[in-house]
Design an enzyme around this catalytic site. Structure first.
Site, PDB file in Angstrom:
ATOM      1  N   HIS A 215       0.989  -1.245   0.031  1.00  0.00           N
ATOM      2  CA  HIS A 215       0.080  -0.188  -0.033  1.00  0.00           C
ATOM      3  C   HIS A 215       0.989   1.166  -0.001  1.00  0.00           C
ATOM      4  CE1 HIS A 215      -3.635   2.141  -0.548  1.00  0.00           C
ATOM      5  NE2 HIS A 215      -3.159   3.156   0.503  1.00  0.00           N
ATOM      6  N   TYR A 219       1.560   5.183  -2.564  1.00  0.00           N
ATOM      7  CA  TYR A 219       1.944   6.449  -2.281  1.00  0.00           C
ATOM      8  C   TYR A 219       3.252   6.940  -2.871  1.00  0.00           C
ATOM      9  CZ  TYR A 219      -2.363   6.183   0.166  1.00  0.00           C
ATOM     10  OH  TYR A 219      -3.880   5.749   0.309  1.00  0.00           O
ATOM     11  N   HIS A 366      -9.567   0.529 -10.831  1.00  0.00           N
ATOM     12  CA  HIS A 366      -9.084   1.408  -9.742  1.00  0.00           C
ATOM     13  C   HIS A 366      -7.692   1.829  -9.837  1.00  0.00           C
ATOM     14  CE1 HIS A 366      -8.152   3.271  -5.983  1.00  0.00           C
ATOM     15  NE2 HIS A 366      -7.319   2.215  -5.565  1.00  0.00           N
ATOM     16  N   PHE A 367      -6.783   0.844 -10.071  1.00  0.00           N
ATOM     17  CA  PHE A 367      -5.640   1.213 -10.324  1.00  0.00           C
ATOM     18  C   PHE A 367      -5.091   1.938 -11.496  1.00  0.00           C
ATOM     19  CE2 PHE A 367      -4.491  -3.471 -10.406  1.00  0.00           C
ATOM     20  CZ  PHE A 367      -4.041  -3.411 -11.608  1.00  0.00           C
ATOM     21  N   HIS A 368      -5.983   1.653 -12.561  1.00  0.00           N
ATOM     22  CA  HIS A 368      -5.493   2.309 -14.026  1.00  0.00           C
ATOM     23  C   HIS A 368      -5.944   3.696 -13.717  1.00  0.00           C
ATOM     24  CE1 HIS A 368      -4.862  -1.686 -15.482  1.00  0.00           C
ATOM     25  NE2 HIS A 368      -3.949  -0.836 -16.357  1.00  0.00           N
ATOM     26  N   ARG A 431     -10.903 -10.310 -12.099  1.00  0.00           N
ATOM     27  CA  ARG A 431      -9.525  -9.890 -12.467  1.00  0.00           C
ATOM     28  C   ARG A 431      -8.546 -10.955 -12.684  1.00  0.00           C
ATOM     29  NH1 ARG A 431      -6.204  -6.960  -7.373  1.00  0.00           N
ATOM     30  NH2 ARG A 431      -4.557  -6.878  -8.991  1.00  0.00           N
ATOM     31  N   ARG A 432      -7.412 -10.918 -13.343  1.00  0.00           N
ATOM     32  CA  ARG A 432      -6.488 -11.698 -13.421  1.00  0.00           C
ATOM     33  C   ARG A 432      -6.913 -13.062 -13.829  1.00  0.00           C
ATOM     34  NH1 ARG A 432      -2.890 -10.625  -7.866  1.00  0.00           N
ATOM     35  NH2 ARG A 432      -1.486  -8.887  -9.003  1.00  0.00           N
TER      36      ARG A 432
HETATM   37 FE1  HAS Z   1      -5.732   2.043  -4.168  1.00  0.00          FE
HETATM   38  C1  HAS Z   1      -6.139  -1.342  -4.398  1.00  0.00           C
HETATM   39  C2  HAS Z   1      -7.861   1.833  -1.428  1.00  0.00           C
HETATM   40  C3  HAS Z   1      -5.316   5.511  -3.836  1.00  0.00           C
HETATM   41  C4  HAS Z   1      -3.033   2.040  -6.341  1.00  0.00           C
HETATM   42  N1  HAS Z   1      -4.959   0.484  -5.087  1.00  0.00           N
HETATM   43  C5  HAS Z   1      -5.212  -0.736  -5.240  1.00  0.00           C
HETATM   44  C6  HAS Z   1      -4.150  -1.562  -6.137  1.00  0.00           C
HETATM   45  C7  HAS Z   1      -3.681  -0.491  -6.803  1.00  0.00           C
HETATM   46  C8  HAS Z   1      -3.823   0.653  -5.998  1.00  0.00           C
HETATM   47  C9  HAS Z   1      -2.463  -0.747  -7.554  1.00  0.00           C
HETATM   48  O1  HAS Z   1      -8.991  -0.201   0.721  1.00  0.00           O
HETATM   49  C10 HAS Z   1      -4.420  -2.753  -6.585  1.00  0.00           C
HETATM   50  C11 HAS Z   1      -3.526  -3.806  -5.851  1.00  0.00           C
HETATM   51  C12 HAS Z   1      -3.686  -5.156  -6.182  1.00  0.00           C
HETATM   52  O2  HAS Z   1      -2.842  -5.612  -7.210  1.00  0.00           O
HETATM   53  O3  HAS Z   1      -4.175  -5.903  -5.638  1.00  0.00           O
HETATM   54  N2  HAS Z   1      -6.570   3.249  -2.775  1.00  0.00           N
HETATM   55  C13 HAS Z   1      -7.297   3.084  -1.700  1.00  0.00           C
HETATM   56  C14 HAS Z   1      -7.662   4.314  -1.042  1.00  0.00           C
HETATM   57  C15 HAS Z   1      -6.982   5.361  -1.568  1.00  0.00           C
HETATM   58  C16 HAS Z   1      -6.292   4.708  -2.919  1.00  0.00           C
HETATM   59  C17 HAS Z   1      -8.493   4.441   0.408  1.00  0.00           C
HETATM   60  N3  HAS Z   1      -4.550   3.660  -4.928  1.00  0.00           N
HETATM   61  C18 HAS Z   1      -4.557   4.806  -4.618  1.00  0.00           C
HETATM   62  C19 HAS Z   1      -3.454   5.455  -5.370  1.00  0.00           C
HETATM   63  C20 HAS Z   1      -2.861   4.390  -5.933  1.00  0.00           C
HETATM   64  C21 HAS Z   1      -3.598   3.248  -5.758  1.00  0.00           C
HETATM   65  C22 HAS Z   1      -3.232   6.997  -5.312  1.00  0.00           C
HETATM   66  C23 HAS Z   1      -1.718   4.712  -7.102  1.00  0.00           C
HETATM   67  C24 HAS Z   1      -1.271   5.625  -7.190  1.00  0.00           C
HETATM   68  N4  HAS Z   1      -6.874   0.402  -3.130  1.00  0.00           N
HETATM   69  C25 HAS Z   1      -7.592   0.653  -1.884  1.00  0.00           C
HETATM   70  C26 HAS Z   1      -8.104  -0.735  -1.533  1.00  0.00           C
HETATM   71  C27 HAS Z   1      -7.608  -1.655  -2.329  1.00  0.00           C
HETATM   72  C28 HAS Z   1      -6.776  -0.843  -3.435  1.00  0.00           C
HETATM   73  C29 HAS Z   1      -8.675  -0.849  -0.407  1.00  0.00           C
HETATM   74  C30 HAS Z   1      -7.640  -3.248  -2.355  1.00  0.00           C
HETATM   75  C31 HAS Z   1      -8.971  -3.502  -3.423  1.00  0.00           C
HETATM   76  C32 HAS Z   1      -9.091  -4.980  -2.971  1.00  0.00           C
HETATM   77  O4  HAS Z   1     -10.159  -5.719  -2.706  1.00  0.00           O
HETATM   78  O5  HAS Z   1      -8.094  -5.706  -3.934  1.00  0.00           O
HETATM   79  C33 HAS Z   1      -6.800   7.016  -1.242  1.00  0.00           C
HETATM   80  O6  HAS Z   1      -5.491   7.097  -1.134  1.00  0.00           O
HETATM   81  C34 HAS Z   1      -7.611   7.895  -2.098  1.00  0.00           C
HETATM   82  C35 HAS Z   1      -7.615   9.111  -1.798  1.00  0.00           C
HETATM   83  C36 HAS Z   1      -7.793  10.133  -2.697  1.00  0.00           C
HETATM   84  C37 HAS Z   1      -8.795  11.315  -2.560  1.00  0.00           C
HETATM   85  C38 HAS Z   1      -8.945  12.000  -3.923  1.00  0.00           C
HETATM   86  C39 HAS Z   1      -8.488  13.350  -3.604  1.00  0.00           C
HETATM   87  C40 HAS Z   1      -8.569  14.326  -4.743  1.00  0.00           C
HETATM   88  C41 HAS Z   1      -7.765  14.760  -5.165  1.00  0.00           C
HETATM   89  C42 HAS Z   1      -7.657  15.966  -6.538  1.00  0.00           C
HETATM   90  C43 HAS Z   1      -8.341  17.290  -6.549  1.00  0.00           C
HETATM   91  C44 HAS Z   1      -8.604  17.789  -7.656  1.00  0.00           C
HETATM   92  C45 HAS Z   1      -8.408  19.040  -8.285  1.00  0.00           C
HETATM   93  C46 HAS Z   1      -8.628  19.332  -9.624  1.00  0.00           C
HETATM   94  C47 HAS Z   1      -7.948  20.124  -7.325  1.00  0.00           C
HETATM   95  C48 HAS Z   1      -9.537  11.347  -1.453  1.00  0.00           C
HETATM   96  C49 HAS Z   1      -6.213  15.391  -4.607  1.00  0.00           C
HETATM   97  C50 HAS Z   1     -10.027  19.939  -9.597  1.00  0.00           C
HETATM   98  C51 HAS Z   1     -10.950  19.290 -10.986  1.00  0.00           C
HETATM   99  C52 HAS Z   1     -11.995  19.612 -11.321  1.00  0.00           C
HETATM  100  C53 HAS Z   1     -12.610  18.921 -12.361  1.00  0.00           C
HETATM  101  C54 HAS Z   1     -13.111  20.845 -10.680  1.00  0.00           C
END
Ligand code: HAS
Length: 541
Positions: A215, A219, A366-368, A431-432
């Site tokens: 995890h 980050y 999600h991860f894409h 998946r996979r």
């Molecule tokens: Fe994830 C599975 C939970 C973030 C990558 N994640 C994965 C896997 C990958 C991955 C590779 O809880 C698969 C692993 C595998 O092969 O099995 N993930 C989260 C959570 C977050 C999260 C809670 N993941 C990421 C990021 C990744 C990534 C970042 C890669 C870079 N993920 C999971 C969970 C799994 C998971 C479970 C397991 C699922 C399973 O069952 O297998 C958080 O960090 C997300 C927080 C993000 C936010 C968004 C904030 C928004 C921002 C943009 C602001 C926009 C602006 C522009 C200013 C709350 C900062 C304005 C635009 C306008 C249009 C107005």
């Protein structure tokens, strides 16, 4: 500094080679799943899936990140000293040798274990040794950057360190603590087991140690993109960094909360009690906080820039953003993608909803859109100004327009592919797996059109990679000689006093270890004593 520029450029060239091969394999996967082709040369689906994951998720990202960090750290703290540069080159060589060895093993079908290399799938010992080389290489690289930062602080006592260098160090602190888990499982479990010194392996323990690393790994990919958002974007849009202290705090919070959360990848696994999973789910919700702080800070920077240019009204500033500048557009689309991507992460982390999506292609979706859209789009944007900067050339208007086209092609391709993945995941598409119709079962019959959409999206993505590489080669070789800016933003309040605690690393690393010990000690002891309660599991030693 020319020598530091060379160091960065070599990292980028190696990273882009991995991107090309990995991207090609990605397209092959979508074509196999949609039954458009069968694989040549006796290659099997899982073999190319392993190479795709390793080359893109592990190799491309790591090399690009170090190339970016060297450039930024050299720019903001001064050129690297020769022994640090030497350490960086040793790191590069180890990473490259590890990558080549690992890929050869995969191509020989001796490491068809996917990028997560879950036991009891077993690879050749050389594959695990290749992974170890890759990680040891990153330690040499991390040493170069962290000691450069320490050197700067010694030479400038009492001064606030450059934000770029601070963020690079925070990212590497996170990386080093996180890799302890994967190093432990590779050295003490996988290598002895694959060499035949141990007959059995504790599967639950190996998966737990992997996700302790896995995890925070995400980050490690995200934070360099955040570095560009916090530091580069405000300068490009003609604005300011909303708050230097807030930016630093958000990085420190990642060190605290990104590691003791690995169980959210194991919510459906036996052998870990529900109460420990519950604790780690709570900590997962804590790690969302620094991303929300980042979103707030970005909006604030946009608004400040727009208002300074005279735009009025609640959203008037939106019009004042430099929409045609690829350095901004790529990062902005990345941010926009992160809104649904982050929401998807929150769904994954929600214990009950995870039961619906786990092991479906939703997770691949999600991860894409996290790594494959948010992070990579930002990396593309960085490459478009950094490569010409390092080569003493300029990003011309024409190249900027072509780069925008490439970014948009990627955006559309990723949208089609990842939307299809998310929706068909909700319809139970696993998946996979190689394509299967489960003997004509009606549930499986709903997935076909989504698989086709994935292949269409994948094709656009590969075109976009080709185009990116052509543009990068031109930027490095044939564009006009000149000075391309290295955009480093300044804070809104430059006199803002930095609370001393923000650079007291002992405190943050100490708290991180306390949280890790709380979240992991008892469950790991349980897993060692009884790897898979009630099932004929695999024992340690
Ligand atoms: Fe994830 C599975 C939970 C973030 C990558 N994640 C994965 C896997 C990958 C991955 C590779 O809880 C698969 C692993 C595998 O092969 O099995 N993930 C989260 C959570 C977050 C999260 C809670 N993941 C990421 C990021 C990744 C990534 C970042 C890669 C870079 N993920 C999971 C969970 C799994 C998971 C479970 C397991 C699922 C399973 O069952 O297998 C958080 O960090 C997300 C927080 C993000 C936010 C968004 C904030 C928004 C921002 C943009 C602001 C926009 C602006 C522009 C200013 C709350 C900062 C304005 C635009 C306008 C249009 C107005």
């Amino acid at each position: 500094n020319r020598l530091d520029a060379r160091l960065s450029l070599y990292h980028f060239y190696a990273a882009f080679t991995a991107l090309l091969i990995g991207g090609l394999l990605g397209l092959l996967q979508t074509l196999v799943r949609s039954e458009s082709i069968t694989l040549p040369f006796k290659l099997n689906y899982y073999q190319i899936l392993t190479a795709h994951g390793v080359l893109l998720a592990l190799v491309f990202t790591t090399l690009f990140i170090f190339g970016f960090m060297y450039a930024g750290v050299s720019r903001t703290t001064g050129e690297l000293s020769s022994h640090r540069r030497k350490s960086a080159w040793i790191g590069f060589i180890l990473m490259t040798v590890g990558t080549v060895l690992g890929v050869v093993m995969i191509l020989m079908n001796k490491a068809t274990v996917l990028y997560t290399f879950y036991a009891p799938l077993q690879a050749s010992p050389l594959f695990y040794i290749a992974l170890a080389l890759l990680i040891v290489g990153t330690y040499f690289a991390s040493y170069a950057i962290i000691s450069q930062y320490n050197g700067w602080r010694k030479a400038n006592p009492g001064q606030k360190s450059p934000l770029f260098a601070f963020m690079a160090v925070a990212t590497l602190v996170l990386w080093i603590i996180a890799t302890l888990g994967v190093v432990a499982t590779v050295l003490f479990q996988f290598i002895p087991w694959s060499l035949g010194f141990q007959e059995e392996i504790n599967v639950t323990l190996s998966r737990t140690l992997f996700w302790y690393f896995g995890h925070p790994l995400v980050y490690f990919w995200l934070l360099p993109a955040y570095m560009a958002w916090y530091i580069v974007v405000p300068k490009v849009i003609g604005g300011k960094i909303f708050s230097d202290s807030l930016a630093r705090l958000s990085f420190l919070l990642f060190i605290l909360f990104s590691i003791p959360v690995g169980f959210h990848h194991q919510l459906t696994e036996p052998g870990i009690s529900e109460s420990w999973k519950f604790l780690q789910v709570i900590l997962t919700f804590a790690v969302i906080l620094p991303s929300l702080m980042t979103a707030f800070s970005m909006f604030a920077s946009f608004e400040i820039a727009g208002r300074e240019k005279g735009y009025k009204g609640i959203f008037g500033w939106f019009k004042g953003l430099p929409w045609s500048d690829v350095r901004f557009l790529s990062a902005f689309i990345g941010m926009a993608y992160f809104i649904p991507a982050g929401a998807g992460g929150i769904i994954n982390a929600s214990h009950q909803m995870n039961q619906v999506v786990h092991n479906t292609i939703w997770v691949t979706g999600h991860f894409h859109i996290t790594i494959g859209a948010t992070v990579i789009l930002t990396f593309f944007g960085i490459a478009y100004w950094l490569i010409p900067h390092l080569k003493g050339r300029v990003l011309t208007k024409r190249m900027n327009a072509l780069a925008n086209f490439q970014i948009i092609l990627w955006t559309i391709g990723m949208f089609i592919m990842s939307a299809a993945m998310h929706f068909s995941g909700l319809l139970g598409n696993p998946r996979r797996t190689q394509n299967t119709d489960y003997n004509g079962h009606e549930v499986a019959s709903q997935w076909g059109s989504y698989e086709t959409a994935m292949a269409v999206g994948g094709t656009l993505l590969l075109f976009s990679i080709f185009m990116f590489l052509v543009l990068i080669i031109r930027l490095a070789k044939t564009e006009p000689i000149g000075k391309e800016e290295f955009p480093i933003g300044t804070a809104l309040d430059e006199e803002e006093k930095l609370p001393k605690i923000l650079e007291n690393w002992k405190v943050w690393v100490g708290i991180a270890f306390v949280l890790i010990l709380v979240a992991y000690t008892i469950p790991v002891m349980d897993i060692i004593q009884d790897p898979a309660p009630g099932s004929p599991g695999y024992k340690f030693w």
